[in-house]
Motif scaffolding. Sequence first.
Motif, mmCIF file in Angstrom:
data_model
loop_
_atom_site.group_PDB
_atom_site.id
_atom_site.type_symbol
_atom_site.label_atom_id
_atom_site.label_comp_id
_atom_site.label_asym_id
_atom_site.label_seq_id
_atom_site.Cartn_x
_atom_site.Cartn_y
_atom_site.Cartn_z
ATOM 1 N N LYS A 589 0.861 -1.182 0.000
ATOM 2 C CA LYS A 589 0.000 0.000 0.000
ATOM 3 C C LYS A 589 0.898 1.234 0.000
ATOM 4 O O LYS A 589 1.854 1.323 0.777
ATOM 5 C CB LYS A 589 -0.907 0.006 1.231
ATOM 6 N N LEU A 590 0.597 2.169 -0.877
ATOM 7 C CA LEU A 590 1.334 3.430 -0.924
ATOM 8 C C LEU A 590 0.377 4.567 -0.598
ATOM 9 O O LEU A 590 -0.773 4.578 -1.072
ATOM 10 C CB LEU A 590 1.955 3.656 -2.308
ATOM 11 N N VAL A 591 0.846 5.508 0.206
ATOM 12 C CA VAL A 591 0.006 6.640 0.591
ATOM 13 C C VAL A 591 0.739 7.941 0.290
ATOM 14 O O VAL A 591 1.970 7.989 0.225
ATOM 15 C CB VAL A 591 -0.373 6.578 2.085
ATOM 16 N N PHE A 592 -0.055 8.991 0.068
ATOM 17 C CA PHE A 592 0.514 10.327 -0.085
ATOM 18 C C PHE A 592 0.989 10.834 1.276
ATOM 19 O O PHE A 592 0.715 10.230 2.317
ATOM 20 C CB PHE A 592 -0.523 11.276 -0.676
ATOM 21 N N GLU A 593 1.672 11.978 1.258
ATOM 22 C CA GLU A 593 2.212 12.505 2.516
ATOM 23 C C GLU A 593 1.117 12.881 3.505
ATOM 24 O O GLU A 593 1.364 12.943 4.717
ATOM 25 C CB GLU A 593 3.115 13.704 2.236
ATOM 26 N N ASP A 594 -0.130 13.103 3.021
ATOM 27 C CA ASP A 594 -1.222 13.407 3.946
ATOM 28 C C ASP A 594 -1.922 12.151 4.439
ATOM 29 O O ASP A 594 -2.921 12.230 5.163
ATOM 30 C CB ASP A 594 -2.236 14.348 3.290
ATOM 31 N N GLY A 595 -1.419 10.973 4.048
ATOM 32 C CA GLY A 595 -1.983 9.718 4.512
ATOM 33 C C GLY A 595 -3.064 9.137 3.630
ATOM 34 O O GLY A 595 -3.525 8.011 3.864
ATOM 35 N N SER A 596 -3.499 9.868 2.599
ATOM 36 C CA SER A 596 -4.523 9.331 1.699
ATOM 37 C C SER A 596 -3.901 8.313 0.746
ATOM 38 O O SER A 596 -2.693 8.310 0.494
ATOM 39 C CB SER A 596 -5.184 10.461 0.914
ATOM 40 N N LEU A 597 -4.747 7.455 0.194
ATOM 41 C CA LEU A 597 -4.265 6.346 -0.625
ATOM 42 C C LEU A 597 -3.747 6.825 -1.983
ATOM 43 O O LEU A 597 -4.400 7.619 -2.672
ATOM 44 C CB LEU A 597 -5.383 5.333 -0.856
ATOM 45 N N GLN A 598 -2.582 6.352 -2.341
ATOM 46 C CA GLN A 598 -2.064 6.551 -3.693
ATOM 47 C C GLN A 598 -2.161 5.259 -4.492
ATOM 48 O O GLN A 598 -2.468 5.280 -5.675
ATOM 49 C CB GLN A 598 -0.610 7.029 -3.645
ATOM 50 N N HIS A 599 -1.931 4.121 -3.833
ATOM 51 C CA HIS A 599 -1.905 2.850 -4.562
ATOM 52 C C HIS A 599 -2.372 1.720 -3.658
ATOM 53 O O HIS A 599 -1.892 1.564 -2.532
ATOM 54 C CB HIS A 599 -0.480 2.555 -5.039
ATOM 55 N N ALA A 600 -3.325 0.946 -4.195
ATOM 56 C CA ALA A 600 -3.754 -0.290 -3.527
ATOM 57 C C ALA A 600 -3.924 -1.371 -4.587
ATOM 58 O O ALA A 600 -4.874 -2.148 -4.569
ATOM 59 C CB ALA A 600 -5.054 -0.057 -2.764
ATOM 60 N N GLY A 601 -2.995 -1.387 -5.536
ATOM 61 C CA GLY A 601 -3.078 -2.291 -6.681
ATOM 62 C C GLY A 601 -3.459 -1.526 -7.936
ATOM 63 O O GLY A 601 -4.074 -0.453 -7.877
ATOM 64 N N LEU A 602 -3.066 -2.074 -9.092
ATOM 65 C CA LEU A 602 -3.369 -1.463 -10.391
ATOM 66 C C LEU A 602 -4.528 -2.187 -11.061
ATOM 67 O O LEU A 602 -4.663 -3.405 -10.954
ATOM 68 C CB LEU A 602 -2.157 -1.564 -11.323
ATOM 69 N N TYR A 603 -5.331 -1.415 -11.792
ATOM 70 C CA TYR A 603 -6.301 -2.005 -12.708
ATOM 71 C C TYR A 603 -6.331 -1.146 -13.963
ATOM 72 O O TYR A 603 -5.665 -0.099 -14.045
ATOM 73 C CB TYR A 603 -7.687 -2.110 -12.062
ATOM 74 N N PHE A 604 -7.083 -1.585 -14.962
ATOM 75 C CA PHE A 604 -7.091 -0.917 -16.260
ATOM 76 C C PHE A 604 -8.507 -0.492 -16.628
ATOM 77 O O PHE A 604 -9.475 -1.209 -16.362
ATOM 78 C CB PHE A 604 -6.552 -1.852 -17.350
ATOM 79 N N ALA A 605 -8.618 0.680 -17.245
ATOM 80 C CA ALA A 605 -9.906 1.162 -17.747
ATOM 81 C C ALA A 605 -9.656 1.950 -19.022
ATOM 82 O O ALA A 605 -8.648 2.654 -19.143
ATOM 83 C CB ALA A 605 -10.603 2.035 -16.705
ATOM 84 N N ARG A 606 -10.573 1.821 -19.973
ATOM 85 C CA ARG A 606 -10.414 2.527 -21.243
ATOM 86 C C ARG A 606 -10.783 4.002 -21.084
ATOM 87 O O ARG A 606 -11.704 4.345 -20.343
ATOM 88 C CB ARG A 606 -11.300 1.909 -22.323
ATOM 89 N N ASP A 607 -10.065 4.861 -21.828
ATOM 90 C CA ASP A 607 -10.470 6.259 -21.883
ATOM 91 C C ASP A 607 -11.481 6.432 -23.014
ATOM 92 O O ASP A 607 -11.906 5.456 -23.651
ATOM 93 C CB ASP A 607 -9.258 7.183 -22.036
ATOM 94 N N LYS A 608 -11.860 7.662 -23.303
ATOM 95 C CA LYS A 608 -12.903 7.897 -24.300
ATOM 96 C C LYS A 608 -12.462 7.526 -25.712
ATOM 97 O O LYS A 608 -13.292 7.386 -26.606
ATOM 98 C CB LYS A 608 -13.353 9.354 -24.252
ATOM 99 N N ARG A 609 -11.138 7.350 -25.921
ATOM 100 C CA ARG A 609 -10.642 6.936 -27.232
ATOM 101 C C ARG A 609 -10.429 5.432 -27.326
ATOM 102 O O ARG A 609 -9.958 4.928 -28.337
ATOM 103 C CB ARG A 609 -9.331 7.654 -27.543
ATOM 104 N N GLY A 610 -10.740 4.721 -26.254
ATOM 105 C CA GLY A 610 -10.595 3.274 -26.261
ATOM 106 C C GLY A 610 -9.228 2.786 -25.839
ATOM 107 O O GLY A 610 -8.938 1.589 -25.947
ATOM 108 N N VAL A 611 -8.371 3.680 -25.349
ATOM 109 C CA VAL A 611 -7.031 3.302 -24.913
ATOM 110 C C VAL A 611 -7.085 2.871 -23.451
ATOM 111 O O VAL A 611 -7.706 3.538 -22.615
ATOM 112 C CB VAL A 611 -6.054 4.482 -25.084
#
Length: 749
Positions: A589-611
């Motif tokens: 788990k990675l967090v920003f300096e204020d303690g909020s979440l930066q990373h809890a695993g990666l996933y993928f989603a398409r943008d409006k161009r399909g990328v």
Amino acid sequence: MTFDDRARDASGNFDKAKAFRLASEAAVIIWDIPAALPVAAKYTLSLPHQPVPLVSMMVPLANGRHRVLWALRPRTEPEQVEISAECSNLQSFVLRPVRDLPALDVEALFADLSPEGCLKVLNNLLTAWRSALRLSRDALFIGAVEDALYALTSGPRPANFLCPIAEGRYLVETAISAEFGEIGAIYALGANGILPLSSHFLVGAQPARAHRPCHFVIESPRPTQPLLFVFLGKKGIALRELSTGKTRYPNLQTLWAEHRGAAPLREFVVRWLSGQPEGGAATAVDLQLRLPLPSRQIVKSGTHPAAEIDLALVLSGGLIAGGWYHDPTSTFAGIDYLKENGTALPLDGNWYTFPAWARGAEEGSRTDVTGFVAWLPLDQPPGVLLQPRFQMRLASGAAKPLVPKPQPFEPAAQRNRILRAVPPQHAIDQAFRTILAPAIEDVEQRLGKTITVDCTKDYGLHEKAPLVSIVVPLYRVLDFLRFQLSGMATDPWIVSNAEIVYVLDSPEIQDQTEHLLGGLHLLHGLPMKLVVMNRNGGYARACNAGARFARGAVLVMLNSDVVPRAAGWLQKLARPLLDEMKLGAIGPKLVFEDGSLQHAGLYFARDKRGVWMNHHFHKGMPGDYPPAQVPRPVPGVTGACLVARRDIYELVGGYTEDYVIGDYEDSDLCLKIRRAGFDIAYEPSASLYHFERRSIRRSQDYMRGVASQYNAWLHTERWNGVIAELMAARLSAGEVGASLNKAAARSAA
């Protein structure tokens, strides 16, 4: 035909086959096919001991019949020879040893041949026969070739030394008839042999007068005796004699200055120098930068078309060109690249246009124009040419010249120009697929070949290999090293089981880095190695270099802006990898300096161009957000802190190095690990701070261009089907629904 057709007294009758001495150990047999026999039949020469090699040719006679010539090395004793066709014996005779044969009478051989037949004989003498029978240095053969040349021409015209172009090599100038056509090859003929010259020659554009200038290079020491050059073409031959006089110019620099406006000659010199192994390309670059061609653009007006080329990079696979044009009167027809010989190659067969602006006539003003970028594949790239020439083509058939300013020649600088060729808002699939991608791939390959490890420095490494190697790439930003190293030095498990490999990807700060690491080692005593790259090569190359020097069974790829929150994090990540053989990589788990979440695993989603875009689960949520506290398999983990077994990392080839500067290599690595049959996991009990993207922000090349968009596009091209299947399975399992909705909202915004 362009050779001399003067009358000849000699006449050859070869209805009965005759043999002649062609060289000191080679003979030629000449036979005219009877008129009653078909030309298309296969005529065979048979001997008791079939010679190797045995070469032949069929040439047309002036009367419509055909003549066959065989060349071979006879035995030292007489032999019975048969000429046959389709198993029928047509003639038999005794072939005597070469020493007993009469010399070849070239006049008699050529007397009844058609002009095309004469040319074919000479061409075969210089090419196939010379090579197959190894006759290049045979004095008798050289004499026969000279006889053939003088029988077919009215004598040589002059050729002259222009200047030395490299050690033992000279640029030569002559003139060729405008009717000669395309040159196929050039041969040098002298007392010491017959040698083909390289294919580097330049014939000037079609002139109004009878001859065109021709330049070529002699790649041998300057001759002490006159030298003949034979030009072979489809339409004839030309003979030139090179005198042993002085060169017209003392050196290449003087020639370059005197011929500053002679663009084709300059391009020929650049092409030749670019092919030389020792400093040739550097010389070509230096000449072009010292005395460039004047740049030329067509100034914008309200009544006439205008254009400018501001990107023109000659790469190993082709040419990428970009700029703008303005067409207020609909008379613009296109833009062409001009080859060295003046041939025009249209760019608009593979170009992408977009709205753009150009500077107006008044200071600070802008006007709307049409921007473009094009990729033109080239079979024979013109070397390190910094100012390719172009022309704007008009509907009337007229053309106006365009010359860009000198372009960058260093791969990283070329890549950065390509990344700024299209504004980010117009960087779509069409621009990437057929134009930007081939150019970037070309440059990245050349860039990779220039990157090596310059040196290494050890700080208290133990002789025994550690369990874990922590690889930390460094690029310009050293702000967090003290905090990062302090966090690791106060972790007993790391002290006992790990080494740290720092990879400096910005060697300009080597002294500063060595000084800092030396002090931190004295303070903390952790075993470290510094690997210094010879130049900036990007995140993936730096990580792979560090992995090659790492000795641990477990590799940790750790960003320099990631700092431990508490001790024990690495043990929690390494232990599952060693215990579960199906686990290929794991991330914390990675967090920003204020303690909020930066990373809890990666996933993928398409943008409006399909990328497909990389997204982090629960990014921005509180650090103790319940769904982020669950250990689980995930599609991928970030390269900011990615832990993998060394054997798996090496099995999949480490990070893929063709992503630009640094982005998407981590998800690419995770997908390669998945393809190899291993799982990816997220472990929230291991938690670190991530001061995100502090290093990459220092890269203006990345921030100003379309690097991130290109990387996302390349990643999608490479993994589209795999990601679609992976995310469909995750979605059906209900694992990523809420996160996907958030990602879709961000993409739409």
